[in-house]
Scaffold this motif. Structure first.
Motif, short mmCIF file in Angstrom:
data_model
loop_
_atom_site.label_atom_id
_atom_site.label_comp_id
_atom_site.label_asym_id
_atom_site.label_seq_id
_atom_site.Cartn_x
_atom_site.Cartn_y
_atom_site.Cartn_z
N MET A 44 0.91 -0.65 -0.04
CA MET A 44 0.18 -0.01 -0.29
C MET A 44 0.78 1.00 0.10
N VAL A 45 -0.03 2.61 -0.59
CA VAL A 45 1.56 3.44 -0.72
C VAL A 45 -0.48 4.46 -0.17
N HIS A 46 0.29 5.02 0.70
CA HIS A 46 -0.25 6.03 1.94
C HIS A 46 -0.40 7.50 1.55
N VAL A 47 -1.63 8.11 1.61
CA VAL A 47 -0.94 9.81 1.61
C VAL A 47 -2.47 10.35 2.97
N GLU A 48 -1.60 11.63 2.74
CA GLU A 48 -2.69 12.32 3.99
C GLU A 48 -2.49 13.82 3.32
N LEU A 49 -3.45 14.08 3.34
CA LEU A 49 -3.24 15.94 3.67
C LEU A 49 -4.71 16.36 4.40
N HIS A 50 -4.05 17.34 5.06
CA HIS A 50 -5.57 18.11 5.00
C HIS A 50 -5.11 19.75 4.98
N TYR A 51 -6.38 20.47 4.61
CA TYR A 51 -6.76 21.50 4.66
C TYR A 51 -8.01 22.56 5.44
N ASP A 52 -7.70 23.74 5.04
CA ASP A 52 -9.11 24.47 6.34
C ASP A 52 -10.18 24.98 6.09
N PHE A 53 -10.06 24.44 5.84
CA PHE A 53 -11.42 24.10 4.33
C PHE A 53 -12.58 22.96 4.18
N TYR A 68 -4.97 -2.59 4.88
CA TYR A 68 -5.04 -3.26 3.28
C TYR A 68 -5.93 -3.77 2.25
N ILE A 69 -5.65 -3.44 0.95
CA ILE A 69 -6.57 -3.39 0.00
C ILE A 69 -6.18 -4.74 -0.89
N PRO A 70 -6.75 -6.05 -0.01
CA PRO A 70 -6.22 -7.06 -0.99
C PRO A 70 -5.73 -7.21 -3.16
N PRO A 71 -5.04 -7.63 -3.86
CA PRO A 71 -5.31 -7.64 -4.93
C PRO A 71 -5.92 -7.87 -5.79
N LEU A 122 -11.74 -2.81 -6.04
CA LEU A 122 -11.14 -1.44 -6.70
C LEU A 122 -9.46 -1.49 -5.71
N GLN A 123 -9.06 -1.59 -6.54
CA GLN A 123 -7.01 -1.08 -6.71
C GLN A 123 -7.33 0.22 -5.19
N MET A 124 -8.12 1.48 -4.73
CA MET A 124 -7.61 2.56 -3.81
C MET A 124 -9.07 2.69 -3.56
N LYS A 125 -8.87 3.31 -2.12
CA LYS A 125 -10.03 3.94 -1.44
C LYS A 125 -9.58 5.55 -0.72
N VAL A 126 -10.41 5.62 -0.65
CA VAL A 126 -10.09 7.47 -0.32
C VAL A 126 -11.38 7.85 0.23
N ASN A 143 -3.18 0.41 -3.82
CA ASN A 143 -1.62 -0.24 -3.90
C ASN A 143 -1.00 -0.22 -5.17
N HIS A 144 0.26 -0.31 -4.53
CA HIS A 144 1.20 -0.03 -5.59
C HIS A 144 1.37 -0.58 -6.81
N MET A 145 1.00 -1.43 -7.04
CA MET A 145 0.81 -2.40 -8.04
C MET A 145 0.11 -1.75 -8.82
N CYS A 146 -0.48 -0.71 -9.15
CA CYS A 146 -1.21 0.36 -9.68
C CYS A 146 0.21 1.10 -10.19
#
Length: 425
Positions: free
Chosen positions: A24-33, A97-100, A104-108, A124-127
């Motif tokens: 898995m590759v992960h990202v976290e972004l914070h916004y003030d709105f 964890y998202i199984p291959p 779906l290979q991405m969750k938001v 998923n890093h495979m994508c």
């Protein structure tokens, strides 16, 4: 009739990595709105249609694996909530964890709290790798803004080949022949380990983070320039120096850390590329710890420069992988490749800068955020680094226990101490 997509070489290789990490590759972004939920859904739908691998299921038939494009509901992609405990909600989402073989290979996830938004994505890093994930985020934000502000349909996302072969296209015919014959295996062969506890069925995934503030970032950059080193060289040197103390390696030991390389350096124009992987590793080796951290840094710069001066940097072993996957059925190919492939016990990926102006939504730049790589299974570790607003976030994703968390925090303490030594002169 089922729609199928090719399983590319790096798709198969990251599938093989299932023994070493969760991919898995992960990202976290914070916004003030508060982000517009319906606009978010619209952009996601359009992007999933442009990149069907994101809603595909990987099928390992042991002979010739492939992707099957699947129908989906946007509410299965995007979760919107108003959590009481934001940190807990973020960590629970990011460590999933998202199984291959999932549809779906991405969750938001969009977490709304006190008039602010936190956008988290797991894929998923495979994508795609970190390089294309950064592109995906920038394209996503641009399309969101164009849709909200101008009513433009959010469909501006790259499409095209996902093949690893793109790395050869800009070489001359002679250079292509040379590159396609680089069968040399350059896998790491080093038994030095990060001092984690033995693997246990009770282990759980966690993401440890440590921020290096903007003031120290400026000092690291200035000190690096003085010593002919990049910021990445400085981080790798601190990584080495900290490990010797943390793990108690003898100072005379030679140690190797595998560092990620973006192979797009060999591609002049990626506009015809689909979302994919173009990441390899170089083996940064030092012969000993050195008398002090500055000698460690010299060893790092010397090792890295040997790779930088190689026109075919990162391309060694690709023909060997292609041969391995082509000569036998997939299940047999994996066994053959495992014999020759040595997964690095110590690795680092400097994912680079997260540009706040390119990640702006509706006029609001992210106030904080980071990206990190896969959760590693012991004894393997990966140190990831991203920079936002000149603040470096170091992160390490581990499947472990409370003692392992303390060890990682101790490592971050030593990293800061090592960086302080580098900038003190």
């Amino acid at each position: 009739m089922e729609r199928k997509l090719n399983a590319e070489l790096w798709d198969k290789m990251h599938y093989l990595f299932r023994d070493f990490n969760d991919r898995m590759v992960h990202v976290e972004l914070h916004y003030d709105f508060e982000i517009d939920v319906e606009a978010l859904k619209t952009v996601l739908i359009c992007f999933f249609e442009k990149a069907p691998v994101l809603h595909s299921s990987f099928k390992d038939n042991h002979v010739s694996p492939y992707w099957i494009v699947k129908p989906y509901r946007i509410d299965d992609v995007l979760t919107v909530s108003h959590p009481d405990d934001l940190d807990e909600a973020i960590n629970t989402f990011l460590t999933q964890y998202i199984p291959p073989d999932s549809d779906l290979q991405m969750k938001v996830a969009l977490f709304l709290k006190d008039g602010k938004s936190t956008l988290c994505i797991v894929e998923n890093h495979m994508c795609m790798d970190g390089g294309d994930f950064k592109y995906f985020l920038k394209a996503f934000c641009k399309n969101y803004n164009d849709y909200v502000e101008k009513g433009i349909s959010p469909i501006d996302l790259r499409e095209g080949t996902r093949s690893y072969e793109a790395v050869y296209h800009d070489f001359s015919p002679t250079e292509q022949r040379m590159a396609r014959n680089l069968y040399k295996n350059v896998c790491a062969k080093d038994d030095h380990k990060f001092p984690l506890t033995p693997d246990s069925i009770r282990d759980r995934s966690f993401i440890a983070r440590r921020k290096i503030d903007a003031d120290k970032f400026a000092k690291i950059k200035a000190a690096g320039k003085k010593h002919g080193a990049t910021i990445n060289d400085m981080l790798v040197a601190a990584y080495f120096y900290s490990l010797y103390e943390l793990a108690g390696y003898p100072e005379s030991d030679s140690v190797t850390i595998s560092c990620a390389i973006d192979l797009r350096r060999h591609i002049k124009d990626v506009s015809d590329e689909g979302l994919t992987n173009h990441t390899a590793f170089m083996q940064c080796n030092i012969p000993e710890r050195g008398q002090d951290i500055f000698q460690t840094l010299q060893y790092v710069v010397h090792s890295v420069n040997k790779f930088k001066h190689d026109k075919f940097m990162g391309l060694y072993g690709l023909p060997l992988l292609k041969l391995g996957y082509n000569i036998l059925p997939h299940a047999a190919s994996e066994e053959i490749i495992k014999i020759g492939y040595s997964n690095p016990l110590l690795a680092m990926s400097n994912i680079g800068i997260l540009e706040v102006d390119k990640l702006s939504l509706d006029g609001h730049e992210p106030v904080d955020g980071f990206m990190t790589g896969a959760v590693k299974y012991k004894p393997y570790v990966l140190l990831s680094a991203t920079t936002m607003r000149k603040v470096i976030t170091l992160s390490m994703c581990v499947r472990g226990n409370e003692e392992d968390e303390k060890t990682v925090e101790r490592f971050f303490d030593l990293m800061e101490k090592s960086l302080d030594l580098l900038i003190a002169e």
